[in-house]
Scaffold this motif. Structure first.
Motif, mmCIF file in Angstrom:
data_model
loop_
_atom_site.group_PDB
_atom_site.id
_atom_site.type_symbol
_atom_site.label_atom_id
_atom_site.label_comp_id
_atom_site.label_asym_id
_atom_site.label_seq_id
_atom_site.Cartn_x
_atom_site.Cartn_y
_atom_site.Cartn_z
ATOM 1 N N GLU A 191 1.041 -1.287 -0.047
ATOM 2 C CA GLU A 191 0.308 -0.142 0.428
ATOM 3 C C GLU A 191 0.732 1.191 -0.123
ATOM 4 O O GLU A 191 0.402 2.635 -0.841
ATOM 5 C CB GLU A 191 -0.903 -0.196 1.124
ATOM 6 C CG GLU A 191 -2.079 1.009 1.068
ATOM 7 C CD GLU A 191 -3.084 1.106 2.479
ATOM 8 O OE1 GLU A 191 -3.629 1.741 2.087
ATOM 9 O OE2 GLU A 191 -2.664 0.392 3.327
ATOM 10 N N ASP A 192 1.683 1.315 0.978
ATOM 11 C CA ASP A 192 2.529 2.234 0.741
ATOM 12 C C ASP A 192 3.789 2.674 -0.543
ATOM 13 O O ASP A 192 3.754 3.785 -0.812
ATOM 14 C CB ASP A 192 3.802 1.987 1.846
ATOM 15 C CG ASP A 192 3.792 2.298 3.085
ATOM 16 O OD1 ASP A 192 2.070 2.863 2.970
ATOM 17 O OD2 ASP A 192 4.212 1.998 3.637
ATOM 18 N N ILE A 193 3.734 1.505 -1.505
ATOM 19 C CA ILE A 193 4.343 1.476 -2.808
ATOM 20 C C ILE A 193 3.550 2.014 -3.418
ATOM 21 O O ILE A 193 3.694 2.917 -4.103
ATOM 22 C CB ILE A 193 5.597 0.070 -2.143
ATOM 23 C CG1 ILE A 193 6.053 -0.466 -2.189
ATOM 24 C CG2 ILE A 193 5.662 -0.075 -4.385
ATOM 25 C CD1 ILE A 193 6.247 -1.756 -2.541
ATOM 26 N N MET A 194 2.450 1.565 -3.250
ATOM 27 C CA MET A 194 1.057 2.132 -4.492
ATOM 28 C C MET A 194 0.851 3.854 -4.316
ATOM 29 O O MET A 194 1.040 4.261 -5.192
ATOM 30 C CB MET A 194 0.114 0.971 -4.422
ATOM 31 C CG MET A 194 0.267 0.119 -4.775
ATOM 32 S SD MET A 194 -0.977 -1.435 -4.619
ATOM 33 C CE MET A 194 -1.913 -0.721 -6.261
ATOM 34 N N LYS A 195 0.643 3.871 -3.116
ATOM 35 C CA LYS A 195 1.135 5.136 -3.269
ATOM 36 C C LYS A 195 1.608 6.197 -3.102
ATOM 37 O O LYS A 195 1.282 7.162 -3.151
ATOM 38 C CB LYS A 195 0.182 5.537 -1.071
ATOM 39 C CG LYS A 195 -0.932 5.023 -0.980
ATOM 40 C CD LYS A 195 -1.961 4.755 0.026
ATOM 41 C CE LYS A 195 -3.819 4.806 0.332
ATOM 42 N NZ LYS A 195 -4.021 4.861 1.786
ATOM 43 N N SER A 196 3.175 5.858 -2.744
ATOM 44 C CA SER A 196 4.055 6.702 -3.391
ATOM 45 C C SER A 196 4.163 6.883 -4.556
ATOM 46 O O SER A 196 4.627 8.103 -4.922
ATOM 47 C CB SER A 196 5.363 5.646 -2.931
ATOM 48 O OG SER A 196 5.678 4.898 -4.032
ATOM 49 N N ALA A 197 3.129 6.037 -5.657
ATOM 50 C CA ALA A 197 3.104 6.707 -7.206
ATOM 51 C C ALA A 197 1.752 7.706 -7.487
ATOM 52 O O ALA A 197 1.597 7.589 -8.224
ATOM 53 C CB ALA A 197 3.434 4.764 -7.581
#
Length: 297
Positions: free
Chosen positions: A122-128
């Motif tokens: 979720e953190d990875i996807m939200k960073s993008a």
């Protein structure tokens, strides 16, 4: 050229995790001319085989950055596991830095928990994409668990001490670059560890002899093909060893700066069918007589 090797994520695959029609046609065309093709990825074999099957491409697979090699008949033909004491060393440093850790083993992938994996994703996807929904994250989590065998363990030391399970790769992730840098600095001079990366949020650890370039060299040797007759394509640091060894190293336009500066050949991005573009360019040079045509196998 007699042999083509392509990285997966950021290279052969588009942002949807698929192989485009143009890339498929270019690979098929090269194979029809007797040129061998192989996928070289940091992914596990299980995660790599699905998009290849969907595209109808049958080929050898160099997986886990070169720790395992599978032939076109899906047989494991080579493997290089990590030393257990080395794994303990990496684990201790990575846990001190609060990194998310995955072990890629002969018994599948081991993680600490499904919840922690979902939080990291979720953190990875939200960073993008800050507007990503929890439902979209859950879809990606479910897809990962469908693609690969993932098990959970409360103490990684139990896994490391399990003599019947071989460890091929450790993947450590964090959105905090300082934490990644701290781990890298502590382990970079260890002679029993090869450290690479497939993105700016992770570090990948393998046996020093388990690198894409070395695996590609071993596979080419089995086919009686010189590395001078190999074209390799990639975009990130875990591709560096094969791009350096190949007679024709091709960097994707979306590649990391170090990869772009390393390669004499460049192609378009993975979203613009860069693999197809590179293959078509190479085949055109062969047609014009600038490169000898390979013998068919």
């Amino acid at each position: 050229m007699k042999f083509i090797a392509s990285d997966f994520d950021g290279t052969l695959l588009n942002e949807k995790g698929m192989i485009s029609e143009r890339n498929i046609k270019a690979i098929n065309k090269a194979q029809s001319k007797g040129i061998q093709f192989a996928a070289a990825t940091g992914r596990s074999y299980d995660a790599a085989i699905k998009p290849l099957k969907h595209a109808g491409i049958n080929c050898p697979i160099i997986a886990l950055n070169g720790a395992t090699i599978y032939d076109e008949n899906h047989h494991l033909i080579d493997s290089i596991p990590m030393d257990r004491e080395t794994c303990k060393k990496i684990l201790a440093v990575s846990q001190d830095a609060h990194l998310y850790i995955e072990f890629f083993t002969s018994d599948g992938i081991y993680s600490s928990s499904r919840e922690q994996f979902a939080e990291v994703l979720e953190d990875i996807m939200k960073s993008a994409n800050p507007d990503v929904t929890r439902e979209e994250v859950e879809t990606q989590v479910n897809q990962r668990f469908q693609n690969e065998k993932i098990q959970f363990i409360d103490d990684y030391r139990k896994l490391i001490n399990h003599n019947d399970i071989q460890i091929f790769k450790m993947l450590c992730s964090s959105l905090n670059p300082d934490n990644l840098e701290m781990v890298y600095e502590q382990l970079k001079n260890e002679s029993d560890i090869a450290i690479t990366s497939s993105g700016h949020i992770n570090l990948e650890f393998n046996h020093p002899n388990a690198q894409k370039g070395m695996a590609l060299e071993r596979l080419a040797k089995q086919m009686n093909i010189s590395m001078e007759d190999v074209m390799a394509m990639g975009d990130n640091l875990n591709d560096k060893s094969m791009l350096e060894r190949a007679g024709r190293g091709v960097a994707m336009e979306n590649a990391a700066e170090e990869i772009l500066s390393l390669c004499n050949y460049k192609t378009k991005t993975n979203e613009e069918d860069g693999v197809a573009y590179a293959i078509e360019e190479m085949l055109e040079e062969m047609k014009q007589g600038n490169e000898p045509a390979p013998e068919k196998f």
